[in-house]
Design an enzyme around this catalytic site. Structure first.
Site, PDB file in Angstrom:
ATOM      1  N   MET A  37       0.443 -61.651  66.582  1.00  0.00           N
ATOM      2  CA  MET A  37      -0.477 -60.521  66.761  1.00  0.00           C
ATOM      3  C   MET A  37      -1.018 -60.543  68.183  1.00  0.00           C
ATOM      4  O   MET A  37      -1.403 -61.596  68.682  1.00  0.00           O
ATOM      5  CB  MET A  37      -1.627 -60.670  65.766  1.00  0.00           C
ATOM      6  CG  MET A  37      -2.902 -59.912  66.099  1.00  0.00           C
ATOM      7  SD  MET A  37      -4.322 -60.500  65.111  1.00  0.00           S
ATOM      8  CE  MET A  37      -4.113 -59.588  63.601  1.00  0.00           C
ATOM      9  N   ASP A  39      -3.019 -57.212  70.840  1.00  0.00           N
ATOM     10  CA  ASP A  39      -4.124 -56.242  70.885  1.00  0.00           C
ATOM     11  C   ASP A  39      -4.477 -55.527  69.574  1.00  0.00           C
ATOM     12  O   ASP A  39      -3.580 -55.086  68.849  1.00  0.00           O
ATOM     13  CB  ASP A  39      -3.793 -55.092  71.839  1.00  0.00           C
ATOM     14  CG  ASP A  39      -3.239 -55.539  73.153  1.00  0.00           C
ATOM     15  OD1 ASP A  39      -3.182 -56.740  73.406  1.00  0.00           O
ATOM     16  OD2 ASP A  39      -2.839 -54.654  73.924  1.00  0.00           O
TER      17      ASP A  39
END
Ligand code: FRU
Length: 506
Positions: A37, A39
């Site tokens: 993951m 932003d």
């Protein structure tokens, strides 16, 4: 790139995500369903719930062809995982669906605006990338890319604007029903700028102009802009690449910058009044905000930084986490941030100490743990100022994360050198705190893999990821000189709503 790209990602995450044990994730910070993951994207309110998408590569804990992961919440703490929303599966976004944002359309559909990335092999054998802005429309779970994509291309740039660095649209709806978006761009001087576009319907966009530009003062390319009114001011957030340090305010590398000023809408003129870091820690980047129906401006950030990626546990099935969502305000010209108030509902096992005299390392009965919300207030015990004060968290015989304050310099320092990663990256960060004659208030949020510190009621925030084993759960306090200290400590338990008051005071 095939039509199956999204289907494959959804099957993969549905099959392997649930195999990650809950206790190997943070208790109240969002992590990817599986894999990588970065932003936060599309942080917004849609049909009464808060949605959050994120830059996502489910297949490994490395950055890869970017998908959008998806989750939603009602309280910013319990996240419901949803299937991946976007995959790089068209000609114009075959190399990635980069960061973007979301808005609810008047007809009840959700509009996603994102950066479509495509690579080309040039005649000289070099690969170049172009970034355009594209749309997808959906119902909160499934999204269809718009047939008119891309909606903003090189043809929509101001003179000298780079089609290679043109990304991260943040969209919002104005009171009159029209739409605006800001997007990061590299201008002809090689440094960052924020461009503003306007649309009547969310689909056809035209350039308004440049809101502000770095002119190489605050880093180079400006990524992930956000632009919003707050407490009578206008705020511009950017996440610059290649920052040069400025005192203790901005550090080298990828940073976060908050520009506070005034904005004349009709002339598109933003006038800066103050500039500051958004977060003073090691791990925070690319924050995005939403406006909640109750008027709160709430920010979430990627609690990680590109410069410290080698701090990754070897066997991890997920990597990258979001910060606690934070309520923003402006006081005396500065950005303040506080954890969302919803967190208070999940505090339990209150322990409270007042006027503890601290002259050496001290442990307090029942002040320990790794899922903790703790407020510490200190002041000098004597007329003579103490030399230094320390809080040690996530501690055992081998590991510790330390927050240290020296009143003579007013420097607060966070140190995670012994927090479970031997990677040779930056492990300390220092910040200048407003001097108050030796008084200091720290609210410290601990989760299994992070420490977030809110200094003096949120005047500054400091976020770091830690990888310390969970059995390292001691907390201690220390002073050179003498300090008087109050401590209020809660455990955070998302299954125990409203249990805050069952505690003890000393
Ligand atoms: C910021 C960023 C964005 C880009 C995305 C790619 O962290 O570089 O500019 O859209 O990440 O994953």
């Amino acid at each position: 790139m095939t039509d199956n790209t999204l289907h494959r990602a959804r099957e993969f995450e549905a099959r392997y995500g649930p195999l990650i044990p809950a206790d190997q994730r943070p208790a109240y910070h969002l992590t990817p369903t599986i894999g990588w993951m970065n932003d936060p994207n599309g942080f917004s309110c849609y049909q009464g719930e808060y949605h959050l998408f994120y830059q996502y590569h489910p297949y490994s804990t490395e950055w890869g062809p970017m998908h959008w992961g998806h989750a939603k919440t009602r309280d910013f703490l319990h996240w419901e995982r949803l299937p991946a929303a976007l995959a790089p599966d068209t000609a114009y976004d075959q190399n990635g669906c980069f960061s973007g944002s979301a808005v609810e359309l008047p007809d009840g559909r959700q509009l996603l605006v994102y950066t479509a990335v495509r690579k080309h092999l040039g005649e000289d054998g070099r690969t170049t990338e172009t970034q355009t802005q594209a749309l997808a429309v959906g119902d909160g779970v499934n999204y269809e890319k718009w047939h008119g994509n891309p909606v903003l291309t090189a043809a929509d740039l101001p003179e000298g604007g780079s089609p290679v660095d043109f990304r991260d649209p943040k969209v919002w709806r104005e009171a009159d029903g029209s739409y605006r978006l800001v997007v990061g761009n590299r201008s002809s001087d090689g440094s960052g700028a924020v461009l503003l576009y306007r649309s009547e319907d969310g689909f056809a966009w035209s350039l308004v102009g440049t809101v502000d530009a770095s002119r190489s003062q605050y880093g180079q390319m400006w990524e992930c802009p956000d632009f919003f009114p707050l407490d009578g001011k206008q705020v511009l957030f950017v996440s610059p690449q290649e920052m040069s340090p400025i005192g203790l305010e901005f550090h080298a590398g990828n940073g976060t910058v908050c520009l506070i000023g005034s904005y004349d809408t009709s002339a598109n003129r933003f006038v800066r009044e103050a500039v500051q870091a958004i977060d003073y820690g090691i791990d925070f980047y690319a924050p995005q905000t939403l406006l909640a129906p109750d008027g709160r401006r709430i920010m979430i950030g990627w609690m990680q930084n590109w410069n410290t990626l080698s701090c990754k546990p070897r066997d991890a099935r997920w990597f990258g986490q979001m910060s606690i969502p934070r309520e923003l305000s402006i006081r005396e010209g500065r950005l303040y941030q506080q954890p969302v108030r919803e967190l208070e509902q999940y505090r339990c096992n209150r322990v409270c100490y007042q006027n503890v005299l601290l002259t050496s390392e001290t442990n307090l009965h029942r002040v320990e743990g790794r899922m903790v919300d703790m407020t510490v207030e200190i002041r000098p015990a004597e007329r003579e100022l103490y030399h230094s004060f320390r809080v040690n968290v996530a501690k055992d015989g081998e590991y510790v994360t330390t927050i240290r304050y020296r009143p003579d310099t007013s420097i607060l320092k966070i140190d995670r050198t012994r927090s479970g990663s031997n990677a040779d990256v930056v492990h300390t960060r220092s910040l200048l705190v407003r001097p108050q004659d030796g008084q200091l208030k720290l609210r410290i949020l601990l989760d299994r893999y992070s420490v977030e510190v809110f200094v003096n009621d949120g005047e500054q925030a400091v976020s770091v990821a830690i990888f310390t084993r969970q059995s390292a759960n001691a907390i201690s306090f220390d002073a050179i000189g003498s300090v008087l200290m109050d401590v209020e400590k809660y455990d955070i338990d998302l299954d125990r709503k409203g249990a805050a008051e069952d505690g003890t005071s000393h």
